[in-house]
Scaffold this active site. Structure first.
Site: not given
Ligand code: FCB
Length: 508
Positions: A231, A415
């Site tokens: 990210e 994620e």
């Molecule tokens: C993402 C991050 C991770 C965590 C989630 C909830 O953006 O990469 O580390 O904080 O959100």
């Protein structure tokens, strides 16, 4: 927490749109936005009154089938964490300080003054956690390497104790039949590099390539997936523009520089990976945000938000060019100087940044609405993370957009998750079961429509240190009692385990 099923009636998503995250209430001093968001927050002023936009369920009319939706053979089911969020042991075995140690130590930056100690103590407890992963049936585990364990000051020779730790972790995963996905940078830059400018300077990209090469050399014999940067948008925007994350800067021009230099770092590391002959595959992890104009007849604002949130990252990596509408002073843009940004890209940089990857990793949490001016507005229920507007169908829309607008590339969701409704240890999380079920269904639907999606990682394996929220926001499918470090599987872990065993998502 509102359930994801309550979707607003939306026009088709614009191809050009999105939302700042986390600290976005602070963004631009938008009182109207704050009020609108409060109206969408459970218990907020509008909780039992009329929402900003009348939700109508199921905007596209798609209905999940009444029987399980199967995934292709070999589909990868995983769970993700990151070093600073789970490891603890921040001052052992020669680890140097990172920007997150420095930031969290500053008064008022993190809730309750929480820090990366003890986190989930995974630096010491990884063997136990791997047993947990095996019990769940995980095929893959995504973790990150703490750069300051490998190079305590961000450059120079490798610290053998740091390398040794990750060698043992990787070997233990492989022995358990779990494929490692190794993130090289998940926001914990060595403080010594920050002291000389961090990601706002070009040299950090070169330092990153050196660090990456050390790891390819040390672990390149393993069939692993590598993620260069996690990210880059969040680290640039929240860390360098909103000031809500380390390093705590508040300057859009520095954020723009952090965008370019992280992307350059990604490209240089990808080249170093090829040169090393390491086994496995490499890609970048982008958090993407489908943006929907609240007025289908006027999508200009949404297009700018899409530019700054999505295309500013997708285009350079997949097309070798930057969009021309991501930066500027109009609402929805990154308010940095476009000319200064363009000058950062030296001849050849975009070729490096677009070096062929093996997969695109996407991280999906939700959507945003955008008004005609370019302000983000809530159009879907938020979770206990105020920046997260939950809408499972947004995942489908995003995957289809990637299929249609970019060259074909294998995609992995690295994620996807939702926080608990309470900061207390809980194992009863029906909202997370619902979240996962609906998102898995949309993933299966996209695969059916030709999206080359290869895997799905849940965020997170464990409750952990959720950045500025400290230990209050719990994202794990496994609960952690931070006093005792006891792990207990939540209801969602059982659900996930059943999905993995069946390689199929059941109907509600
Ligand atoms: C993402 C991050 C991770 C965590 C989630 C909830 O953006 O990469 O580390 O904080 O959100």
């Amino acid at each position: 927490m509102p359930q994801p099923a309550a979707d607003p009636g939306l026009p088709a998503p614009t191809r050009r749109a999105a939302l700042p995250r986390r600290a976005f209430l602070a963004l631009g001093g938008s009182t109207a936005l704050a009020a609108a968001l409060a109206a969408c927050t459970p218990g907020g002023p509008g909780a039992s009154g009329s929402p900003a936009i009348t939700p109508t369920p199921n905007p596209s009319g798609w209905v999940p089938p009444g029987e399980p939706m199967a995934f292709p053979r070999g589909y990868v089911w995983g769970a993700a964490t990151s070093a600073y969020q789970v490891e603890g042991s921040t001052a052992v075995d020669g680890r140097g300080p990172s920007v997150w140690d420095t930031f969290a130590a500053r008064y008022g930056t993190v809730k309750h003054g929480d820090t990366g100690e003890p986190a989930a103590d995974q630096y010491r407890r990884y063997p136990e956690d791997i047993v947990l992963m095996s019990d769940l049936g995980l095929g893959a585990y995504r973790f990150s390497v703490a750069w300051p364990r490998i190079q305590p000051t961000g450059s120079g020779p490798a610290n053998p104790a740091g390398l040794d730790h990750y060698r043992k972790l990787v070997d233990a995963l492989v022995d358990a039949g779990i494929r490692p996905m190794i993130t090289l940078f998940h926001w914990d830059l060595p403080q010594a590099l920050q002291d000389v400018g961090g990601w706002t300077t070009r040299d950090t990209a070169a330092r990153f390539a050196d660090y990456a090469a050390i790891l390819f050399d040390a672990l390149g014999d393993v069939e692993a997936d590598w993620m260069t940067v996690n990210e880059p948008k969040t680290h640039a925007f929240v860390g360098h523009w909103y000031g809500g994350h380390a390093p705590g800067l508040r300057d859009p021009d520095l954020a723009a520089a952090a965008v370019h230099h992280q992307l350059l770092a990604h490209g240089l590391a990808t080249e170093a990976f090829r040169a090393s002959g390491a086994a496995g595959r490499i890609g970048i992890g982008l958090n993407l945000l489908p943006a929907y104009s609240i007025d289908p007849a006027n999508t200009r604002g949404a297009e700018r938000v899409d530019a700054s949130e999505n295309r500013l990252f997708l285009d350079p990596v997949l097309l070798g060019s930057y969009p021309d509408d991501a930066l500027g002073q109009a609402p929805g843009q990154l308010p940095a100087d476009p000319t200064a940004f363009a000058a950062l890209a030296l001849p050849g940089d975009l070729e490096v940044i677009s070096a062929p990857m093996d997969f695109l990793a996407i991280q999906y949490y939700g959507i945003t609405g955008v008004d005609t001016v370019g302000n983000v507005v809530p159009i879907a229920p938020t979770s206990d993370a105020s920046w997260q507007q939950v809408r499972a169908e947004g995942l489908y829309d995003l995957l289809i957009r990637l299929r249609d607008d970019y060259p074909a590339i294998p995609i992995v969701i690295t994620e996807n998750g939702i926080p608990d409704e309470t900061s207390a240890v809980t194992v009863d999380d029906p909202y997370r079961v619902e979240f996962l079920r609906t998102h898995f269904q949309q993933a299966a639907r996209a695969i059916g429509d030709g999206v080359p999606l290869e895997g799905h990682y849940v965020w997170s394996l464990l409750d952990n240190f959720e950045w500025a929220e400290g230990y209050d926001q719990r994202w794990g499918i496994v609960a952690v009692d931070f006093e005792t470090q006891e792990r207990t599987a939540k209801r969602s872990a059982g659900f996930f385990s059943d999905v993995i065993a069946a390689n199929a998502v059941p109907p509600a």
